[in-house]
Design an enzyme around this catalytic site. Structure first.
Site, PDB file in Angstrom:
ATOM      1  N   LYS A   1      -2.508  -1.400  -3.510  1.00  0.00           N
ATOM      2  CA  LYS A   1      -3.392  -0.204  -3.445  1.00  0.00           C
ATOM      3  C   LYS A   1      -2.418   1.041  -3.659  1.00  0.00           C
ATOM      4  O   LYS A   1      -1.420   0.936  -2.668  1.00  0.00           O
ATOM      5  CB  LYS A   1      -4.185  -0.458  -2.346  1.00  0.00           C
ATOM      6  CG  LYS A   1      -5.027   0.831  -1.863  1.00  0.00           C
ATOM      7  CD  LYS A   1      -5.810   1.024  -0.639  1.00  0.00           C
ATOM      8  CE  LYS A   1      -6.588   2.027  -0.418  1.00  0.00           C
ATOM      9  NZ  LYS A   1      -7.522   2.117   0.718  1.00  0.00           N
TER      10      LYS A   1
ATOM     11  N   LYS B   1       0.695  -1.203   0.008  1.00  0.00           N
ATOM     12  CA  LYS B   1       0.175   0.095  -0.068  1.00  0.00           C
ATOM     13  C   LYS B   1       1.038   1.304  -0.122  1.00  0.00           C
ATOM     14  O   LYS B   1       1.834   1.368   0.893  1.00  0.00           O
ATOM     15  CB  LYS B   1      -1.090   0.080   1.227  1.00  0.00           C
ATOM     16  CG  LYS B   1      -1.910   1.192   1.475  1.00  0.00           C
ATOM     17  CD  LYS B   1      -2.713   1.220   2.530  1.00  0.00           C
ATOM     18  CE  LYS B   1      -3.883   2.321   2.398  1.00  0.00           C
ATOM     19  NZ  LYS B   1      -4.576   2.302   3.700  1.00  0.00           N
TER      20      LYS B   1
END
Length: 325
Positions: free
Chosen positions: A248, A196
């Site tokens: 992400k 992420k």
């Protein structure tokens, strides 16, 4: 001119293009992120994400039921509490907004939809960070991980099928797995937000969860300049017992997604985040792009890069299109 190879032969009609398509989207591969806010009397539109709302209990249950009807694979729940504090204690309250939402949605859909929930403190802290702070104002990694383990059990007790630890704390998966197993939740899965990145494209999400963030998250989320590091982060989560892993954001990190998909022995998810959604909606609203075509192409690009599952705010709408053919 004699040409033996004419690849465009396979592009001559829509039917032929469909026949030879290398990648296809299915509703079951889509996951709908959904927000519920405490003390709302009616759904509240999120201005930076046209078409997305902060739900009430009733509207969230309707959205979950609609997702089932459309064949969507899962729903990822985020809670917005009325009261926050430095420790994010509302995250552990069985009657807190997120844990209650998990129970409500699970009661509505049973096992017909994979009910997922966010294991993170950013929505619940008055400083907006993903963990508790130490005396110097830095995120205390290890104390935060201890809270994540307790959150995981609370959310499993509420009925979540899958837990999504999104805080990017080092070593967050193993304590969650141990706590879940000790509490009898061996069958609850962990979808690790393994790679992420700190991203400018999270902006609209901050409105969606009424973020109280002070400063930034660059000391614990990944640096956009780094590619190899993502594989290290993923491998660490796999070693700790992650059942699935996530990249992400998605669209600005398709190279990372492809790298992870090539090495991961477990299913790989990617999150098409709020800023990606907002840019397409804004450009379409101005008449600059074809909205439906851009949505389809953007999500297909994530699938093509290697995602087995895609979190997208268009999940239900897109599932409807796919079902209609």
């Amino acid at each position: 001119m004699e040409l033996h190879h004419r690849p465009r032969r396979l592009r001559t009609t829509p039917a032929l293009r469909r026949l030879v398509a290398e990648h296809r989207l299915a509703p079951s591969e889509l996951i709908l992120p959904a927000f519920i806010r405490e003390d709302l009397s009616e759904p509240a539109p999120i201005t930076s994400m046209p078409g997305v709302v902060q739900h009430t209990t009733d509207s969230l249950k309707r959205a979950a039921a609609e997702a089932v009807e459309l064949g969507v694979g899962g729903i990822m729940l985020f809670g917005v509490p009325a009261v926050r504090d430095a420790e994010g204690t509302a995250s552990l309250d069985p009657e807190g907004v997120l844990n209650k939402a998990i129970r409500d949605v699970r009661a509505e859909v049973g096992d017909d939809l994979v009910v997922m929930s966010d294991v993170c403190l950013d929505e619940f802290t008055d400083h907006g960070h993903c963990g508790v702070l130490d005396a110097e104002g830095r995120v205390d990694n290890d104390r935060t991980v201890e809270i994540y383990a307790r959150m995981a059990v609370a959310q499993a007790e509420a009925g979540a099928h899958v837990l999504g630890p999104s805080g990017m704390m080092d070593g967050q998966i193993a304590p969650m797995r141990s706590a879940l197993d000790a509490a009898g939740f061996q069958d609850v899965s962990i979808l690790a937000y393994a790679a992420k990145y700190a991203s400018a494209f999270y902006g609209p999400f901050r409105e969606a969860v009424d973020s109280q963030l002070q400063g930034d998250r660059r000391t614990y989320q990944m640096d956009a300049a780094n590619r190899r590091e993502a594989l290290l982060e993923v491998q660490l989560d796999l070693d700790e017992g992650a059942d699935m892993v996530m990249v992400k954001p998605a669209m600005s990190y398709l190279d990372i997604l492809a790298d992870v998909a090539a090495m991961s022995p477990v299913p790989v998810a990617a999150y098409q985040i709020s800023g990606e959604y907002a840019m397409i909606e804004a450009a379409a609203a101005n008449g600059w792009i074809n909205r439906d075509a851009a949505i389809m192409e953007s999500v297909l690009s994530i699938k093509r890069a290697g995602a087995d599952m895609i979190l997208t705010y268009w999940a239900s709408e897109l599932a409807g299109w796919l079902r209609r053919g």
